[in-house]
Every structure is written in C-alpha cells, then in structure tokens.
Design an enzyme around this catalytic site. Structure first.
Site, PDB file in Angstrom:
ATOM      1  N   PRO A 178       0.650  -1.172  -0.236  1.00 45.35           N
ATOM      2  CA  PRO A 178      -0.102   0.088   0.001  1.00 45.35           C
ATOM      3  C   PRO A 178       0.735   1.234  -0.177  1.00 45.35           C
ATOM      4  CG  PRO A 178       0.154  -0.945   2.322  1.00 45.35           C
ATOM      5  CD  PRO A 178       1.108  -1.850   1.403  1.00 45.35           C
ATOM      6  N   CYS A 179       2.133   1.271  -0.003  1.00 49.23           N
ATOM      7  CA  CYS A 179       3.079   2.416   0.163  1.00 49.23           C
ATOM      8  C   CYS A 179       2.607   3.530  -0.738  1.00 49.23           C
ATOM      9  CB  CYS A 179       4.644   2.030  -0.057  1.00 49.23           C
ATOM     10  SG  CYS A 179       5.640   3.045   0.771  1.00 49.23           S
TER      11      CYS A 179
END
Lengths: 229, 360
Positions: A178-179
């Site tokens: 999800p960065c």
C-alpha cells in the site's frame, strides 16, 4: 472533502462508508456478477463479550479471472460450484473465447479489501487456488497475472506483492503493497474535476481505488461502476 | 539515554534448541544446540549457527526450517524477544525450542527463504513505521545502497549499535517526544509543550507512533506468573498493528497506560489523566521494576476503575521488562523500540469472559 489539501488517505469510518457504497453499487450495477460482501470480524475473538467492537473487510471470493493469451481484457466470471464434475464445469463457464488449454489451468481468486491503520488506505489481499482448493505456487500465480504485473514483480520482488499474514484470518495471503496508494489516490481525484467538486467523493473512493488496484490481478470493473450517480 | 537503548540492543535470550524427534536419523540423538539469540533479531537468522549442529542426522531432503514452542509454530517475522515475552509468561531459561528442517506448515506460516525474507520483512516494517511517522516512505526508499547494507548488517549481527544509529538517524524517524516537525495527514499543528513533571525528553508532540500490540486475555486473576495460562494457539492472541495517536495536551503527560488503553477502545473508555486520577495513583502500590528473573508476583492492578471499563490490564511487557505504567509513553518509545522503529508491547488483559476457541 477539500481535495487540494487531502493526502489521498481515509479514516476507518470513511472506509466503512466507502465499503457500503461499493457493495451497494456493485449489486445494483452488476447484479449478474458475484457480489462483494462485508465480513464482520470481532476484534478480539477470544473475548466472549457482546460489547467487543467489530471490524471487518470486503470479500469477493471464488471468482475466475481468466487471462486470455492474446492479452485481451480479462473477464470476470461466475463462481463455480466446487462439487460439480469436470464436464459440468466446462458447460457452465460463461466465457466464449476460452481455449482448451486455458480450461485446464482455471484458477480461482479470493479477493479481500482490508483497511490499513498504518497507511490509512485500503489494501488488497488475495489468494489463488485450483478447482480442488490447492493453492498455486507463487511462480504459477505470476504466469496468471496480467503481463504488466508480472513485469513489475520482476523489478520489485519483495515490495510489490508479498505474502503476509491476513490481519483477520491469520493465514498466509498475498498482499499488494500500500505504500504509494495515498499518492495515486490523490492524483486520481485531483485529475477528475467532477470528483473534486462532488461532496460525495468518499463514496466513490473504494470504487476508484479498485479500478486501479484490480488491474494488478486482472479484475475488471464494470464500466457503470465508475459513473457518478 | 543511550544506556537504555544499549541494554535493549544487547539483550539476548539463551535458547536450547532441540531437533524434532521425527527428523533424528542417528543414534545417539544429537544434543540440543545452545545459542544466545538477540532479542531484536529473528529466529531464521540463527539457522546458519544451528544447522551444522544437526546436519549429520537430518533425513534426506530440502531444508524448510521452522521453529516451534510447545507445539506452537513460531512466526518468524516477530522479533525473538517479543516471542519470548509473549509465549513465556514466566521466563524460562534457557528457552527450550524445537527446530524442524522438514514439513513446513505453509498453511499457518508465511514461507521463509532465509535471510532475504527476514531482511525484506524488516525493511517493509521500517517503511511502514516511516509512513506512520512522516506520512511517506520516501526516506527509506531513497536510502543509498551502502546505507541499506549497513543498516541491515547492524541489525543482523545485533552487534554494532553505533553503526545502526548512524544510518538510522539519516532516516529522520524521530518519534513523538523528540524534536521533529510532525507532518500529519490530518494537517494538525505541532505542539511543543513540556509537561509539568519533566520527563527526560521534555517535549510533547502531536503525532502517530508505530506500535504492535499483542494482547491475550484471562478470565481469572493470577498472582504468580507460573499460574498464568499457557498460550497454545495463535487464536488466543490479538495482534493489533495500529499506530498510537498522540495529541499533545498542556500539563498532561501521555503515559504508557494511556497508550495501551487508546489501542483497546472496546475495553477502556480512554480519557487523558484528570486530577482525580493522579491522586488515586499516588495511593497505589508501585509496580515492580524490571527483572528478568521469573516468579515475581505481579503488583496490584494499577488500573483506575472507570465504570465503563470492562477489562483490567494485568501485565504489560516490553523488551522483557514490565515498565511502570505511568512512565511517559514517549520515553518508552524512544528507548524500548525495535530497530525497525516499532514498539512491540505484550499485554495481558483480565476480562469477564474468555471464549474457548474452537480448533482450526
């Protein structure tokens, strides 16, 4: 929502609103496809108390995402009953262009959308398995992913799709990192003038998110989902 | 200040590792391997030291190494010290573990391909911590290659604290209680206020702190650690991976207890300390300070009794110690966090009713 100062992330409460909106709209727009459903999970399953608050995640299970060798669009198909025999399966698959060899390699996906408190965005978890329930080896999953995903995997083996423990089911699942999500969600919303003006932006957050993220595994969103009400 | 960090860094747990009997092919069976495991390290990193010990007796096949304690497969991505604090309520020395080289339980444990898997799990956690603190992972992603290598080696060897601090400081991951300007997602202000009673750090900031909470429950009180129930299933532990949100408030100190309660809103009506509370705490027994020897009685509950609380905190263990719950949280974070900048806290709650989990 003031788009200009927004960083693309959402709160847990907003996630719940967005999840409800996704479930409802999906049901309305593609009533023929398998539905997304909300699965409630007690936060502390070992506590026998009615007051324990409940979290949850979105689930779409037992679907086939077939990648056709000519790199055409992936199709979202009907779930298959596990107890049918092989020949029954072939008849009930509603995909016109399925070739013989593809049929032998049909694999099923379970997709879960889970909220991450750390990144403040939704995260896609998925599993892939054969019709007998046997999970695919990672090498085989790579073969089934759309070409662009497979390439990204080559470039970033440890940071794109990793195996991690599912936050609720406590079993190994694949997870999409999800960065960068906050950033590209912000770009997505900024780029769409109607979204930016529309106060109901949170309701389309997950749908927009899914239209991007789904491409990694080859999930196509019905076009009507993306229309504003 | 360096002292506490040094102790944490150098903390280690003596392990006595037995090869699972199904994998012993020679007589007499091999003696267990004795090894000192860094608290901040991870079990798979010990394999190169353990394998030679058992090599000659293993059955043919490919190694897929995993560890278990009393039948419970151990999650290799949890730091060794945390596993010990969680699963060995009354500390066992040496800690007796069983190692397997075959038959990896892939339905329960994520695969581990040795040092690389551990390294990337560490780096991903570091990125997550960075995101929590700064709102982005840029500083971690932009680390130079030599810095990355240096960072990992200092953790891997748990040897060189100075080297670690040098690289880690470049990441600008100062946590709440230290000088940094918080750039919060919510866009809130930075409050720079010192608390009434000086804590060593002096400043209270608004921010998010990376915390991993491991919570297990009991329905009955226990006075001695040896009476605490054994955790024999991961289903009995709630893993809460959620940042603690600190809102700097003038004149109030955000304590460790405040932090724990804020992560368990279903059990505690969290409020910041009022005058009423502070006077109540003066009358309570002091919680005993750290001791790694087992068998000490737990102090009396330092819980205040909000009518709305439906649980009591029985035990809080961090890096093998049970800190006084009134200690400022910022001190705890700065001194007791792991190298990936997460603070791992093991908590035992007493609740009114504990469900017996079904198998599977």
């Amino acid at each position: 929502m003031d788009i200009s100062s927004w960083d693309g992330t959402i709160s847990l409460a907003e996630f719940h609103v967005a999840a409800r909106a996704l479930v409802e709209k999906w049901k309305r727009v593609s009533s023929a496809s398998p539905p997304w459903s909300w699965v409630s999970c007690p936060k502390q399953p070992w506590v026998a108390s009615h007051e324990v608050s409940v979290e949850g995640y979105l689930s779409l299970e037992n679907i086939i995402l077939v990648s056709i060798k000519e790199e055409h669009d992936e199709l979202l198909s009907f779930p298959q009953k596990e107890e049918t025999s092989c020949s029954d399966k072939e008849e009930s698959i509603d995909i016109a262009t399925l070739s013989q060899s593809d049929r032998d390699e049909i694999c099923y996906y379970d997709l879960h959308i889970v909220y991450s408190a750390s990144y403040r965005v939704p995260v896609l978890y998925f599993r892939v398995y054969y019709s007998d329930g046997e999970p695919l080896e990672f090498e085989d999953i790579k073969k089934h992913l759309p070409a662009h995903s497979a390439k990204t995997l080559l470039d970033s083996k440890w940071t794109f799709i990793t195996q991690e423990e599912h936050p609720y089911l406590k079993r190994p699942w694949y997870k999409l990192h999800p960065c960068g999500t906050g950033e590209w969600m912000k770009l997505l919303f900024q780029g769409d003038v109607s979204l930016a003006r529309n106060g109901a932006a949170i309701e389309v957050y997950l749908i927009s998110w899914l239209s991007f993220v789904g491409q990694v595994v080859g999930l196509r969103i019905p076009y009507e989902m993306l229309n504003q009400l | 200040m360096m002292e506490a960090q040094k102790y944490v860094w150098e903390g280690a747990i003596p392990l006595q590792i037995h090869l699972h009997e199904s994998e012993v092919t020679t007589l007499p069976p091999p003696l267990p391997a004795l090894i000192l495991a860094p608290r901040i390290g991870y079990l798979p990193l010990l394999i190169p030291h353990i394998k030679p010990h058992f090599n000659s007796t293993l059955p043919p096949g490919v190694d897929t190494v995993w560890f278990e304690y009393k039948g419970l497969p151990l999650k290799w991505y949890i730091p060794t010290g945390v596993l010990f604090d969680l699963l060995c309520v009354e500390p066992e020395r040496p800690w007796n573990l069983t190692v397997h080289f075959r038959g990896y339980p892939g339905n329960i444990l994520i695969p581990c391909e040795g040092e690389d898997s551990v390294k990337w799990s560490f780096i991903n956690s570091l990125k997550e911590a960075s995101y929590i603190i700064n709102g982005n992972c840029k500083n971690v992603m932009n680390m130079s290659q030599p810095d990355q290598v240096e960072l990992w080696h200092s953790v891997f060897n748990a040897g060189n604290l100075e080297a670690y601090l040098k690289v880690s400081s470049k990441l600008k991951l100062g946590t709440a209680g230290h000088e940094y300007s918080a750039n919060l997602n919510s866009g809130s202000f930075v409050s720079r206020q010192s608390t009434g009673d000086t804590d060593a750090t002096g400043q209270v900031k608004t921010g998010r702190v990376p915390v991993r909470l491991y919570v297990w429950g009991v329905s009955e009180d226990f006075d001695d650690l040896e009476d605490a129930p054994q955790i024999d299933s991961w289903d009995k532990i709630s893993y809460i991976n959620r940042p603690v949100e600190i809102h700097g408030e003038e004149g109030k100190c955000f304590t460790l207890l405040d932090a724990v309660k804020s992560l368990l809103p279903e059990h505690f009506q969290y409020k910041s300390l009022t005058n009423e509370e502070s006077s109540k705490e003066e009358g309570e027994d002091e919680q005993k300070v750290p001791s790694e020897e087992g068998g000490e009685n737990l102090s009396e509950d330092v819980e205040s009794c909000y009518p709305s609380d439906n649980a009591e905190v029985k035990l809080v263990r961090i890096q093998g110690i049970e800190p006084k719950l009134e200690i400022p949280f910022s001190w705890v974070v700065h001194n007791l966090m792991n190298p990936e900048h997460f603070l791992h806290i093991c908590v035992c709650l007493k609740v009114s009713q504990v469900k017996i989990p079904s198998d599977g």
